[in-house]
Every structure is written in structure tokens, then in C-alpha cells.
Design a protein around this motif. Structure first.
Motif, PDB file in Angstrom:
ATOM      1  N   ASP A 144      62.217  72.523  29.747  1.00 22.93           N
ATOM      2  CA  ASP A 144      63.653  72.668  29.998  1.00 22.93           C
ATOM      3  C   ASP A 144      64.222  71.288  30.301  1.00 22.93           C
ATOM      4  O   ASP A 144      64.117  70.810  31.434  1.00 22.93           O
ATOM      5  N   PRO A 145      64.822  70.632  29.311  1.00 26.86           N
ATOM      6  CA  PRO A 145      65.348  69.280  29.517  1.00 26.86           C
ATOM      7  C   PRO A 145      66.447  69.206  30.586  1.00 26.86           C
ATOM      8  O   PRO A 145      66.701  68.130  31.127  1.00 26.86           O
ATOM      9  N   SER A 146      67.062  70.319  30.935  1.00 29.69           N
ATOM     10  CA  SER A 146      68.150  70.293  31.914  1.00 29.69           C
ATOM     11  C   SER A 146      67.675  69.961  33.324  1.00 29.69           C
ATOM     12  O   SER A 146      68.498  69.618  34.178  1.00 29.69           O
ATOM     13  N   ILE A 147      66.363  70.018  33.597  1.00 28.63           N
ATOM     14  CA  ILE A 147      65.894  69.654  34.941  1.00 28.63           C
ATOM     15  C   ILE A 147      65.740  68.142  35.078  1.00 28.63           C
ATOM     16  O   ILE A 147      65.398  67.660  36.143  1.00 28.63           O
ATOM     17  N   GLY A 149      63.925  65.678  35.174  1.00 29.10           N
ATOM     18  CA  GLY A 149      62.589  65.147  35.441  1.00 29.10           C
ATOM     19  C   GLY A 149      61.943  65.959  36.542  1.00 29.10           C
ATOM     20  O   GLY A 149      62.546  66.889  37.080  1.00 29.10           O
ATOM     21  N   GLY A 150      60.716  65.620  36.883  1.00 28.88           N
ATOM     22  CA  GLY A 150      60.011  66.389  37.898  1.00 28.88           C
ATOM     23  C   GLY A 150      59.498  67.699  37.321  1.00 28.88           C
ATOM     24  O   GLY A 150      59.232  67.804  36.126  1.00 28.88           O
ATOM     25  N   PHE A 151      59.378  68.713  38.193  1.00 28.07           N
ATOM     26  CA  PHE A 151      58.863  70.002  37.727  1.00 28.07           C
ATOM     27  C   PHE A 151      59.318  71.117  38.657  1.00 28.07           C
ATOM     28  O   PHE A 151      59.741  70.887  39.783  1.00 28.07           O
ATOM     29  N   ILE A 152      59.198  72.336  38.154  1.00 29.51           N
ATOM     30  CA  ILE A 152      59.406  73.543  38.952  1.00 29.51           C
ATOM     31  C   ILE A 152      58.151  74.376  38.769  1.00 29.51           C
ATOM     32  O   ILE A 152      57.774  74.703  37.643  1.00 29.51           O
TER      33      ILE A 152
END
Length: 177
Positions: A144-147, A149-152
Motif C-alpha cells: 500500500d504505497p499510501s503509507i 514508508g514503514g509498516f503496519i
């Protein structure tokens, strides 16, 4: 595709039958391929959902498309034919895989990242996730490019949001107060 109570009941019944015959893992493989085929093929999904297509045609077409499936899976096709319930086949396949994994102590960790994870990063995430759960963990990577960077990370009902978009949102709230 919404999972219905009927799909859950069918999935549990098929899992019980597959366990009694010792083919639960083979049927799980079948169910994953069925769910994937229905999800990726708009034609197949439309065909199964179409109420004007006769159930006899649906059963014979599914037996041809999935000719190499286990006998228990073919039995499911026949059961859906008898009950005229082919429209829930995709939901049954998804629910079967969930129940199979649950019964075997397998849990799926969903990791949402801005770009696809490489093997090294996946190994690091898997090692970290293993400390959080005593079950066998499999990783599903969602891009999901909308985040930004980082992660969920989501395991069961727990979620850890370490995305750049989330940090920006928190900063925005703090500055606006």
C-alpha cells in the motif's frame, strides 16, 4: 466477498469430512486454488454468481476447471449442486482455509508495506513476529504505497502501526491542538 454463516457451516463440514478421510491438507490446497481462481478471474466469479445459469452447467464446468481436485472437493461441488448454493463457493473456500489454519495452530500475520518485502526483510519480520505469538506464523505482504514508508503489522486482532503516514497524522494532531 462476504463470508456467510452458511459458508462457515459448509467449510466446517467439509473440514470434518476431510479430517476423517485424512486429506484435510490436500483439500486446503484445493480450497486455496479455488479461492484464488474466483478472486482473479472475473469471468469465473460472474459465472458462479449468475442466477440464470443452470446448476447442472455450473457443476460440470467446475468439475472441468478443477479436474485435479480431491474427491472431497468434488463432493462439495455436488453438494452445492444439490442445494443450489454455488454462489457461496468462494466464501466456503476462504472460510475452509481459515478454519484449517486455526485448527493446525497456524496464524497469518499481515504486514502492510509501501513496497514489496524482500526475503531478508521477511525473515526479520518473521523472527520478530515469532516472539509475539506461540503459533506457527505465515506472513502475508500487502503493498500500500499510501503509507509512504514503514509498516503496519496485524496479527489476529492486534495491530502495530509504524507507518510514516501514521506518524505524520499523529504529528498533525499534536500541532493542531
Amino acid at each position: 466477498m462476504a463470508s456467510t454463516r452458511a459458508a462457515i457451516r459448509y467449510a466446517k463440514a467439509i473440514l470434518d469430512l476431510a479430517n476423517s478421510k485424512g486429506v484435510a491438507e490436500a483439500v486446503n490446497y484445493d480450497m486455496k486454488s479455488i479461492a484464488s481462481a474466483i478472486e482473479t478471474s472475473a469471468e469465473l466469479s460472474t459465472f458462479i454468481q449468475n442466477p440464470t445459469t443452470k446448476v447442472e452447467v455450473k457443476e460440470s464446468a467446475l468439475l472441468e476447471v478443477f479436474a485435479n481436485v480431491n474427491g472431497v472437493t468434488k463432493g462439495l461441488f455436488h453438494l452445492l449442486f444439490e442445494n443450489k448454493r454455488f454462489e457461496i463457493l468462494g466464501a466456503i473456500a476462504i472460510e475452509y482455509s481459515k478454519i484449517f489454519d486455526e485448527s493446525n495452530g497456524i496464524e497469518t500475520a499481515k504486514v502492510t508495506t509501501a513496497i514489496p518485502m524482500d526475503a531478508a526483510l521477511e525473515a526479520k519480520v518473521l523472527a520478530k513476529v515469532a516472539t509475539l505469538s506461540n503459533k506457527k506464523i505465515t506472513i502475508e505482504n500487502i503493498v500500500d504505497p499510501s503509507i509512504i514508508g514503514g509498516f503496519i503489522l496485524r496479527i489476529g486482532d492486534q495491530q502495530y502501526n509504524a507507518s510514516v503516514a501514521n506518524r505524520l497524522q499523529v504529528l498533525k494532531r499534536e500541532l493542531s491542538n
